[in-house]
Design an enzyme around this catalytic site. Structure first.
Site, PDB file in Angstrom:
ATOM      1  N   ASP A  10       0.601  -1.216   0.177  1.00  0.00           N
ATOM      2  CA  ASP A  10       0.025  -0.042   0.238  1.00  0.00           C
ATOM      3  C   ASP A  10       0.761   1.001   0.235  1.00  0.00           C
ATOM      4  OD1 ASP A  10      -2.235   2.171   0.572  1.00  0.00           O
ATOM      5  OD2 ASP A  10      -1.467   1.655   2.410  1.00  0.00           O
ATOM      6  N   ASP A  12       0.310   5.305   0.928  1.00  0.00           N
ATOM      7  CA  ASP A  12      -0.318   6.207   1.670  1.00  0.00           C
ATOM      8  C   ASP A  12      -0.740   4.942   3.196  1.00  0.00           C
ATOM      9  OD1 ASP A  12      -0.408   8.893   0.505  1.00  0.00           O
ATOM     10  OD2 ASP A  12      -2.001   7.580  -0.180  1.00  0.00           O
ATOM     11  N   ASP A 173      -1.405  -0.528   6.188  1.00  0.00           N
ATOM     12  CA  ASP A 173      -1.789  -0.145   6.974  1.00  0.00           C
ATOM     13  C   ASP A 173      -2.668   0.198   7.653  1.00  0.00           C
ATOM     14  OD1 ASP A 173      -2.118   2.285   5.750  1.00  0.00           O
ATOM     15  OD2 ASP A 173      -2.364   3.051   7.240  1.00  0.00           O
TER      16      ASP A 173
END
Length: 346
Positions: A10, A12, A173
Site C-alpha cells: 500500500d 499512503d 496499514d
C-alpha cells in the site's frame, strides 16, 4: 511461506506519511466551499478508500440528502484535486527506514509493487518522485478496476509476473489492506506505524505485524529464502539478464538466475542447458549447496538442483559428496548435515 517472490505495498500510511498534505488539501476545499474543516488527525479515518470516498467522509453529515448533492460534491472534489496537485509533495515523506527496507528487499531478489486506492495519476507521480525505479509495477485507482478491498487490482499485478497466491505478500496499514489480502487469498503483513495502528490490524486478522520498517524487512527476509525466485516473461528475457562476457557464461550468476527461475514453464530449456554443462564443477557445487540448505527445503530450487545433479556423471557427483561430508565434519558453513540418503527424486 516458501517461495515468496513478490511484495505488494500500500502507499499512503505504509510507505509514505502523506496525512498532512491530504488534510491540508481537503480542508482548503471545504473552507473554499463554506463547510467546516477537520483536525488533521481525523483524516486518519477518512483516507484509505480513494479520493472520492475521502471527500464524502469529510463533507458534513446529511449533505448527501440534498437534491443538488452531486453538484456540491463535484465542487469540493475539484477544489481538492487542484489543491492536492499543487502541494502533494510539500509535507509528504517516506516513513523512517522505508528506503533502506526497499533496497534490502530488492537486493534479496524480491519483485516490489505498489497498489493504492489513490488516483493512478498521483500514484505514478509520487512514487516516481520518492522511489525512482525501485518498483517493478505501480498501480493506483483506475477506471474499470474496483478499488481495494476488491482483489481485482492485486490480481492484475500478479498477472504481470504470473505469480501464484503463495508467492505474494501484501503489506499495508489498515483493515482495508488486510481485507484486500484475504479477498485475494494472499498473506498480509500489517504495519502499525501508519494511519490506523496495531489494534485495527489485529482485529482485521493481519497474518503478521511489524512496528517499524527494519522489523518489516527482517520479517519479509525471514519468510523468503535467501535467493528468492524471480520470474521472467520469456527464456529470452532470462538470457538477456544473465551475464555473458568474453564468449563465456558467468557460471555462478547464471546458476542463480536458473535456480530463481525454476518452474514448469522453463523445464525444457533447463534440461537442455544442464545437459550441456553437466561436467561443470562450479555449477555442481552450487547445486549441492542448494540441495542440502534448509533455506530451500522442499522448494522448486531444490527440485531444480536435484534434476541437474541427476544428470551428472556419478564420479563427479561422488567427489562433490565427499567434499561436502568433509566440510560438514569440520563444521564449515553447512546449516544441517548432508543427507546420506538423498530424496527419491535425486
Amino acid at each position: 511461506m516458501d517461495n515468496l517472490a513478490a511484495i505488494v505495498f500500500d502507499l499512503d500510511g505504509t510507505l509514505l506519511d502523506s496525512l498532512g498534505d491530504l488534510a491540508d488539501s481537503v480542508n482548503f476545499a471545504l473552507e473554499k466551499a463554506g463547510y467546516p474543516t477537520h483536525e488533521e488527525q481525523a483524516y486518519r479515518y477518512f483516507v484509505g478508500s480513494g479520493a472520492k470516498k475521502l471527500i464524502e467522509r469529510a463533507l458534513p453529515k446529511g449533505l448527501e440528502k440534498r437534491a443538488d448533492y452531486p453538484v456540491l460534491f463535484k465542487q469540493v472534489y475539484d477544489l481538492y484535486d487542484g489543491r492536492y496537485r499543487e502541494i502533494c509533495l510539500d509535507r509528504t515523506r517516506p516513513y523512517p527506514g522505508i528506503l533502506e527496507m526497499l533496497v534490502s528487499l530488492q537486493k534479496a531478489g524480491f519483485r516490489l509493487m505498489v497498489l493504492s486506492n489513490k488516483p493512478d495519476t498521483f500514484v505514478q507521480w509520487i512514487v516516481s518522485h520518492f522511489f525512482g525505479g525501485i518498483f517493478d509495477f505501480v498501480a493506483g485507482q483506475r477506471e474499470g478496476v474496483e478499488r481495494k478491498p476488491s482483489p481485482n487490482g492485486l490480481y492484475l499485478l500478479m498477472e504481470q509476473l504470473r505469480l501464484k497466491r503463495r508467492e505474494v505478500l501484501f503489506v499495508g496499514d489498515s483493515d482495508i489492506d488486510v481485507q484486500t489480502a484475504k479477498n485475494a487469498g494472499v498473506r498480509c503483513l500489517g504495519v502499525s506505524w501508519g494511519f490506523r495502528g496495531r489494534e485495527e490490524l489485529t482485529q482485521a486478522g493481519a497474518d503478521l505485524l511489524a512496528d517499524n520498517a527494519a522489523e518489516a524487512a527482517e520479517t519479509i527476509l525471514r519468510l523468503g529464502c535467501r535467493r528468492c525466485r524471480m520470474y521472467f516473461s520469456s527464456w529470452e528475457e532470462l538470457e538477456a539478464r544473465t551475464p555473458f562476457q568474453d564468449g563465456a557464461w558467468d557460471m555462478e550468476k547464471l546458476c542463480e538466475y536458473l535456480i530463481q527461475s525454476c518452474s514448469i514453464r522453463f523445464e525444457q530449456q533447463l534440461d537442455s542447458f544442464f545437459a550441456n554443462h553437466r561436467s561443470d564443477g562450479t555449477l555442481a557445487g552450487l547445486m549441492l549447496d542448494i540441495l542440502i540448505s534448509e533455506d530451500y527445503d522442499g522448494s522448486d530450487a531444490q527440485i531444480g538442483a536435484a534434476r541437474y545433479l541427476r544428470q551428472m556423471d556419478e564420479a563427479v557427483l561422488q567427489s562433490k559428496r565427499e567434499k561436502l561430508q568433509l566440510a560438514q565434519k569440520n563444521g564449515v558453513y553447512w546449516k544441517r548435515p548432508f543427507q546420506d540418503n538423498p530424496p527419491a527424486w535425486l
